[in-house]
Write an enzyme that holds these catalytic residues in place. Structure first.
Site: not given
Ligand code: IMP
Ligand code: MG
Length: 178
Positions: A47, A101-102, A105, A133, A154, A161, A167
């Site tokens: 990402g 990181e992108d 979440d 977020k 999302f 993606d 992407r």
């Molecule tokens: P986490 O919930 O912070 O562990 O996020 C896990 C992964 O989910 C991130 O690194 C992204 O790859 C993916 N992700 C979370 N939110 C989004 C979104 O809104 N769009 C696309 N990928 C997401």
């Molecule tokens: Mg990621």
């Protein structure tokens, strides 16, 4: 403007210009904070690839850049995903690490990453994420550099993606309410 990816429609949320302006600001701030330090910037694939490329060009100072990938597999006892880092060939001991990181979440992936990097004894670990977020974030570690705080919806584009798609979009799009 909207795009359709598989079964979902997304609307533009952040323009190319908004992204580029903010990434430049972040890069300049990071360059000030890390000037003269032994820095290793680690991008988390897949990402991060667009953000990483733009951000690194905006951090005008000598630094080592590299990538890691994080694989997730189902833990044996629960449905909680266990994440393993691979691809890190550099020694980070005594270095200032900046993870790129992108998106953060829930924060679970980053928490796991931090837990695996800490035992490698870097001098410090900082985090730069394009998107954050706050409503979804479940932890309390510091997220040092945030491009944009966004609602708990999302998003795709600029590296992010939906099922492998989106992407390559130069803007960031948000899932349309239906
Ligand atoms: P986490 O919930 O912070 O562990 O996020 C896990 C992964 O989910 C991130 O690194 C992204 O790859 C993916 N992700 C979370 N939110 C989004 C979104 O809104 N769009 C696309 N990928 C997401
Ligand atoms: Mg990621």
């Amino acid at each position: 403007m909207s795009v359709v990816l598989k079964d979902k429609t997304f609307e533009v949320f952040l323009s190319k210009e908004q992204i580029q302006r903010r990434v430049l600001e972040l890069g300049r701030k990071i360059a000030v904070d890390f000037q003269g330090k032994d820095v290793i910037v680690i991008g988390v694939l897949n990402g991060c690839f667009m953000f990483f490329a733009d951000l690194c060009r905006a951090i005008e100072m000598p630094m080592v850049t590299t990538f890691i990938k994080v694989s997730s597999y189902q833990g044996t006892k629960s449905t909680e995903k266990v994440k393993t880092i691979f691809g890190l060939s550099e020694n980070i001991e005594g270095k200032k690490v900046l993870i790129v990181e992108d998106i953060v979440d829930t924060g679970f992936s980053m928490k796991e990453l931090l837990a695996q990097l800490k035992p490698m004894n870097p001098e410090s670990i900082s985090i730069a994420t394009l998107l954050f977020k706050p409503e979804a974030f479940r932890f309390n570690y510091a997220v040092d550099y945030v491009g944009f705080e966004i609602p708990n919806k999302f998003v795709v584009g600029y590296g992010l993606d939906y099922d492998g798609l989106g992407r390559n979009l130069p803007e960031i799009y948000q899932l349309r309410n239906s």
